[in-house]
Design a protein around this motif. Structure first.
Motif, mmCIF file in Angstrom:
data_model
loop_
_atom_site.group_PDB
_atom_site.id
_atom_site.type_symbol
_atom_site.label_atom_id
_atom_site.label_comp_id
_atom_site.label_asym_id
_atom_site.label_seq_id
_atom_site.Cartn_x
_atom_site.Cartn_y
_atom_site.Cartn_z
ATOM 1 N N ASN A 106 0.832 -1.211 0.000
ATOM 2 C CA ASN A 106 0.000 0.000 0.000
ATOM 3 C C ASN A 106 0.863 1.255 0.000
ATOM 4 O O ASN A 106 0.558 2.224 -0.682
ATOM 5 C CB ASN A 106 -0.920 0.030 1.214
ATOM 6 C CG ASN A 106 -2.088 -0.905 1.083
ATOM 7 O OD1 ASN A 106 -2.370 -1.419 0.016
ATOM 8 N ND2 ASN A 106 -2.754 -1.146 2.186
ATOM 9 N N LYS A 107 1.921 1.229 0.789
ATOM 10 C CA LYS A 107 2.796 2.393 0.890
ATOM 11 C C LYS A 107 3.453 2.704 -0.452
ATOM 12 O O LYS A 107 3.643 3.865 -0.807
ATOM 13 C CB LYS A 107 3.849 2.152 1.969
ATOM 14 C CG LYS A 107 4.665 3.364 2.274
ATOM 15 C CD LYS A 107 5.556 3.149 3.470
ATOM 16 C CE LYS A 107 6.303 4.433 3.770
ATOM 17 N NZ LYS A 107 7.101 4.319 4.974
ATOM 18 N N LEU A 152 -0.308 3.032 -3.311
ATOM 19 C CA LEU A 152 -1.446 3.921 -3.099
ATOM 20 C C LEU A 152 -0.989 5.313 -2.667
ATOM 21 O O LEU A 152 0.023 5.465 -1.995
ATOM 22 C CB LEU A 152 -2.373 3.336 -2.028
ATOM 23 C CG LEU A 152 -3.045 2.017 -2.395
ATOM 24 C CD1 LEU A 152 -3.887 1.528 -1.235
ATOM 25 C CD2 LEU A 152 -3.885 2.146 -3.638
ATOM 26 N N SER A 194 -0.732 8.850 -0.677
ATOM 27 C CA SER A 194 -0.857 9.254 0.715
ATOM 28 C C SER A 194 -1.649 10.563 0.755
ATOM 29 O O SER A 194 -1.170 11.601 0.293
ATOM 30 C CB SER A 194 0.519 9.456 1.338
ATOM 31 O OG SER A 194 0.375 9.966 2.630
ATOM 32 N N PHE A 195 -2.838 10.500 1.313
ATOM 33 C CA PHE A 195 -3.689 11.680 1.342
ATOM 34 C C PHE A 195 -3.325 12.621 2.477
ATOM 35 O O PHE A 195 -3.725 13.781 2.471
ATOM 36 C CB PHE A 195 -5.155 11.276 1.420
ATOM 37 C CG PHE A 195 -5.638 10.594 0.162
ATOM 38 C CD1 PHE A 195 -5.562 11.233 -1.055
ATOM 39 C CD2 PHE A 195 -6.154 9.322 0.198
ATOM 40 C CE1 PHE A 195 -6.000 10.621 -2.213
ATOM 41 C CE2 PHE A 195 -6.595 8.695 -0.954
ATOM 42 C CZ PHE A 195 -6.513 9.340 -2.161
ATOM 43 N N TRP A 254 -14.081 7.341 -3.824
ATOM 44 C CA TRP A 254 -12.923 6.489 -4.066
ATOM 45 C C TRP A 254 -11.771 6.850 -3.126
ATOM 46 O O TRP A 254 -11.020 5.971 -2.712
ATOM 47 C CB TRP A 254 -12.485 6.526 -5.529
ATOM 48 C CG TRP A 254 -11.983 7.851 -6.015
ATOM 49 C CD1 TRP A 254 -12.711 8.865 -6.556
ATOM 50 C CD2 TRP A 254 -10.627 8.308 -5.981
ATOM 51 N NE1 TRP A 254 -11.893 9.915 -6.876
ATOM 52 C CE2 TRP A 254 -10.607 9.602 -6.538
ATOM 53 C CE3 TRP A 254 -9.429 7.750 -5.552
ATOM 54 C CZ2 TRP A 254 -9.439 10.340 -6.652
ATOM 55 C CZ3 TRP A 254 -8.264 8.490 -5.687
ATOM 56 C CH2 TRP A 254 -8.285 9.771 -6.232
ATOM 57 N N GLN A 255 -11.658 8.111 -2.755
ATOM 58 C CA GLN A 255 -10.623 8.518 -1.810
ATOM 59 C C GLN A 255 -10.926 7.969 -0.418
ATOM 60 O O GLN A 255 -10.026 7.510 0.281
ATOM 61 C CB GLN A 255 -10.502 10.040 -1.769
ATOM 62 C CG GLN A 255 -9.942 10.624 -3.047
ATOM 63 C CD GLN A 255 -10.042 12.138 -3.091
ATOM 64 O OE1 GLN A 255 -11.013 12.714 -2.602
ATOM 65 N NE2 GLN A 255 -9.056 12.768 -3.691
ATOM 66 N N ALA A 289 -12.602 5.280 0.156
ATOM 67 C CA ALA A 289 -12.376 3.837 0.079
ATOM 68 C C ALA A 289 -10.898 3.511 0.287
ATOM 69 O O ALA A 289 -10.552 2.556 0.989
ATOM 70 C CB ALA A 289 -12.864 3.297 -1.256
ATOM 71 N N ILE A 290 -10.010 4.303 -0.305
ATOM 72 C CA ILE A 290 -8.574 4.077 -0.142
ATOM 73 C C ILE A 290 -8.152 4.337 1.298
ATOM 74 O O ILE A 290 -7.377 3.571 1.884
ATOM 75 C CB ILE A 290 -7.766 4.945 -1.134
ATOM 76 C CG1 ILE A 290 -7.979 4.434 -2.553
ATOM 77 C CG2 ILE A 290 -6.288 4.937 -0.784
ATOM 78 C CD1 ILE A 290 -7.332 5.288 -3.628
ATOM 79 N N VAL A 291 -8.664 5.397 1.892
ATOM 80 C CA VAL A 291 -8.339 5.705 3.293
ATOM 81 C C VAL A 291 -8.818 4.568 4.198
ATOM 82 O O VAL A 291 -8.085 4.124 5.084
ATOM 83 C CB VAL A 291 -8.961 7.050 3.723
ATOM 84 C CG1 VAL A 291 -8.859 7.249 5.222
ATOM 85 C CG2 VAL A 291 -8.299 8.193 2.993
ATOM 86 N N TRP A 336 -9.362 1.379 3.376
ATOM 87 C CA TRP A 336 -8.560 0.183 3.110
ATOM 88 C C TRP A 336 -7.205 0.271 3.799
ATOM 89 O O TRP A 336 -6.759 -0.676 4.429
ATOM 90 C CB TRP A 336 -8.387 -0.014 1.607
ATOM 91 C CG TRP A 336 -7.395 -1.080 1.278
ATOM 92 C CD1 TRP A 336 -6.152 -0.916 0.768
ATOM 93 C CD2 TRP A 336 -7.567 -2.495 1.461
ATOM 94 N NE1 TRP A 336 -5.541 -2.130 0.619
ATOM 95 C CE2 TRP A 336 -6.381 -3.118 1.036
ATOM 96 C CE3 TRP A 336 -8.607 -3.276 1.952
ATOM 97 C CZ2 TRP A 336 -6.209 -4.491 1.089
ATOM 98 C CZ3 TRP A 336 -8.425 -4.656 1.990
ATOM 99 C CH2 TRP A 336 -7.245 -5.241 1.561
ATOM 100 N N ARG A 337 -6.557 1.431 3.693
ATOM 101 C CA ARG A 337 -5.248 1.592 4.327
ATOM 102 C C ARG A 337 -5.368 1.494 5.852
ATOM 103 O O ARG A 337 -4.498 0.934 6.510
ATOM 104 C CB ARG A 337 -4.618 2.918 3.928
ATOM 105 C CG ARG A 337 -4.192 2.929 2.472
ATOM 106 C CD ARG A 337 -3.481 4.183 2.122
ATOM 107 N NE ARG A 337 -2.155 4.155 2.726
ATOM 108 C CZ ARG A 337 -1.095 4.767 2.240
ATOM 109 N NH1 ARG A 337 -1.202 5.478 1.153
ATOM 110 N NH2 ARG A 337 0.065 4.693 2.842
#
Length: 50
Positions: free
Chosen positions: A13-14, A17, A19-20, A33-34, A36-38, A40-41
């Motif tokens: 992931n690092k 994906l 990093s927000f 979608w953002q 969802a990524i947050v 998941w991480r």
């Protein structure tokens, strides 16, 4: 076994994906979608630390 799998996923992931937190993303204005990524991480990180 489970922890090593999540540790591997966390490293992946690092690398892959975005990093927000570095982009200072406001979660109240984030797109689906953002979020969802947050999510998941977060899921992978918490399981890798257990």
């Amino acid at each position: 076994m489970k922890k090593s799998w999540f540790t591997f996923l966390a490293k992946l992931n690092k690398l892959l994906l975005p990093s927000f937190t570095k982009r200072r993303l406001d979660l109240s204005k984030a797109k689906k979608w953002q979020l969802a990524i947050v999510g998941w991480r977060y899921y992978v990180t918490t399981n890798a630390l257990d």
